[in-house]
Motif scaffolding. Structure first.
Motif, short mmCIF file in Angstrom:
data_model
loop_
_atom_site.label_atom_id
_atom_site.label_comp_id
_atom_site.label_asym_id
_atom_site.label_seq_id
_atom_site.Cartn_x
_atom_site.Cartn_y
_atom_site.Cartn_z
N ARG A 164 0.84 -1.21 0.00
CA ARG A 164 0.00 0.00 0.00
C ARG A 164 0.87 1.26 0.00
N ALA A 165 1.96 1.23 0.76
CA ALA A 165 2.87 2.37 0.80
C ALA A 165 3.53 2.58 -0.56
N LEU A 166 3.89 1.49 -1.23
CA LEU A 166 4.49 1.58 -2.57
C LEU A 166 3.48 2.16 -3.56
N LEU A 167 2.25 1.69 -3.51
CA LEU A 167 1.20 2.20 -4.39
C LEU A 167 0.95 3.69 -4.12
N ASP A 168 0.88 4.08 -2.85
CA ASP A 168 0.70 5.49 -2.51
C ASP A 168 1.85 6.35 -3.03
N ALA A 169 3.09 5.86 -2.88
CA ALA A 169 4.25 6.63 -3.33
C ALA A 169 4.21 6.83 -4.85
N CYS A 170 3.85 5.78 -5.59
CA CYS A 170 3.77 5.89 -7.05
C CYS A 170 2.64 6.84 -7.47
N ALA A 171 1.48 6.72 -6.83
CA ALA A 171 0.34 7.59 -7.15
C ALA A 171 0.66 9.04 -6.82
N GLU A 172 1.29 9.28 -5.68
CA GLU A 172 1.65 10.64 -5.29
C GLU A 172 2.63 11.25 -6.28
N LYS A 173 3.62 10.46 -6.73
CA LYS A 173 4.59 10.96 -7.71
C LYS A 173 3.90 11.30 -9.03
N LEU A 174 2.99 10.45 -9.46
CA LEU A 174 2.25 10.70 -10.69
C LEU A 174 1.40 11.97 -10.58
N VAL A 175 0.59 12.06 -9.53
CA VAL A 175 -0.34 13.19 -9.37
C VAL A 175 0.41 14.51 -9.20
N THR A 176 1.41 14.53 -8.34
CA THR A 176 2.11 15.79 -8.09
C THR A 176 2.95 16.24 -9.27
N GLY A 177 3.27 15.32 -10.19
CA GLY A 177 4.03 15.67 -11.39
C GLY A 177 3.17 16.26 -12.49
N LEU A 178 1.86 16.16 -12.36
CA LEU A 178 0.95 16.73 -13.36
C LEU A 178 0.88 18.24 -13.23
N THR A 179 0.57 18.90 -14.31
CA THR A 179 0.38 20.34 -14.29
C THR A 179 -1.08 20.61 -13.92
N PRO A 180 -1.31 21.48 -12.94
CA PRO A 180 -2.69 21.75 -12.55
C PRO A 180 -3.46 22.47 -13.65
N GLU A 181 -4.74 22.15 -13.76
CA GLU A 181 -5.60 22.84 -14.72
C GLU A 181 -5.91 24.23 -14.17
N PRO A 182 -5.65 25.27 -14.93
CA PRO A 182 -5.85 26.62 -14.40
C PRO A 182 -7.31 27.06 -14.31
N ALA A 183 -8.18 26.57 -15.15
CA ALA A 183 -9.55 27.08 -15.21
C ALA A 183 -10.28 27.06 -13.87
N PRO A 184 -10.35 25.93 -13.16
CA PRO A 184 -11.08 25.95 -11.89
C PRO A 184 -10.48 26.91 -10.87
N ARG A 185 -9.17 27.02 -10.84
CA ARG A 185 -8.52 27.90 -9.87
C ARG A 185 -8.71 29.37 -10.23
N ILE A 186 -8.62 29.69 -11.50
CA ILE A 186 -8.82 31.08 -11.93
C ILE A 186 -10.25 31.51 -11.62
N GLU A 187 -11.20 30.63 -11.87
CA GLU A 187 -12.60 30.94 -11.57
C GLU A 187 -12.78 31.28 -10.09
N GLN A 188 -12.10 30.56 -9.21
CA GLN A 188 -12.23 30.80 -7.78
C GLN A 188 -11.57 32.10 -7.35
N LEU A 189 -10.56 32.54 -8.08
CA LEU A 189 -9.89 33.79 -7.74
C LEU A 189 -10.83 34.99 -7.89
N PHE A 190 -11.72 34.90 -8.87
CA PHE A 190 -12.59 36.04 -9.17
C PHE A 190 -13.98 35.94 -8.56
N SER A 191 -14.27 34.84 -7.89
CA SER A 191 -15.56 34.73 -7.22
C SER A 191 -15.32 34.22 -5.81
N PRO A 192 -15.65 35.03 -4.81
CA PRO A 192 -15.41 34.60 -3.43
C PRO A 192 -16.21 33.33 -3.10
N ILE A 193 -15.62 32.53 -2.26
CA ILE A 193 -16.26 31.26 -1.90
C ILE A 193 -17.20 31.50 -0.72
#
Length: 131
Positions: free
Chosen positions: A4-33
């Motif tokens: 499980r630790a090996l699987l978590d380490a591989c998944a974390e490396k994969l996910v954190t290496g991706l580039t975040p999609e800007p659209a959802p974050r930009i939308e949140q910057l201009f509309s208060p939550i």
């Protein structure tokens, strides 16, 4: 090494290496939550994450290396919210959290772009409670 630790380490490396999609974050910057216990939320289509639990901590990793750490007690609420197949109200998040913690967690997940607020004209069927 624990599988499980090996699987978590591989998944974390994969996910954190991706580039975040800007659209959802930009939308949140201009509309208060602004949300409360009755706010309807749903998963952001295509949002990528990995949730792992280490000791007394739950760690949510997102593209770009962003991470959110919380008490292990928050893990059931995180799993439920990020695994939801349709809209849900903040107050319907897992009971492992108190009402204020549900709102705080929901606000954070919306700000990261993993969840989004459903528009006011959307509806969700309420489950009937057994009498």
């Amino acid at each position: 090494l624990d599988p499980r630790a090996l699987l978590d380490a591989c998944a974390e490396k994969l996910v954190t290496g991706l580039t975040p999609e800007p659209a959802p974050r930009i939308e949140q910057l201009f509309s208060p939550i602004e949300l409360d216990a009755e706010t309807l939320l749903e998963r952001q289509a295509g949002a990528v994450h990995h949730l792992s639990q280490t000791g007394e901590r739950a760690v949510l990793r997102m593209p770009g290396g962003d991470a959110f750490e919380a008490s292990r007690r928050a893990a059931p609420a995180l799993e439920q919210a990020l695994g939801a197949s349709g809209p849900f109200r903040v107050c319907d998040m897992h009971d492992s959290l108190n009402p204020a913690a549900k709102v705080a967690l929901a606000r954070h997940l919306v700000s990261t772009g993993l969840l989004k607020i459903v528009s006011a004209n959307s509806s969700v069927e309420r489950k009937e409670e057994p009498a």
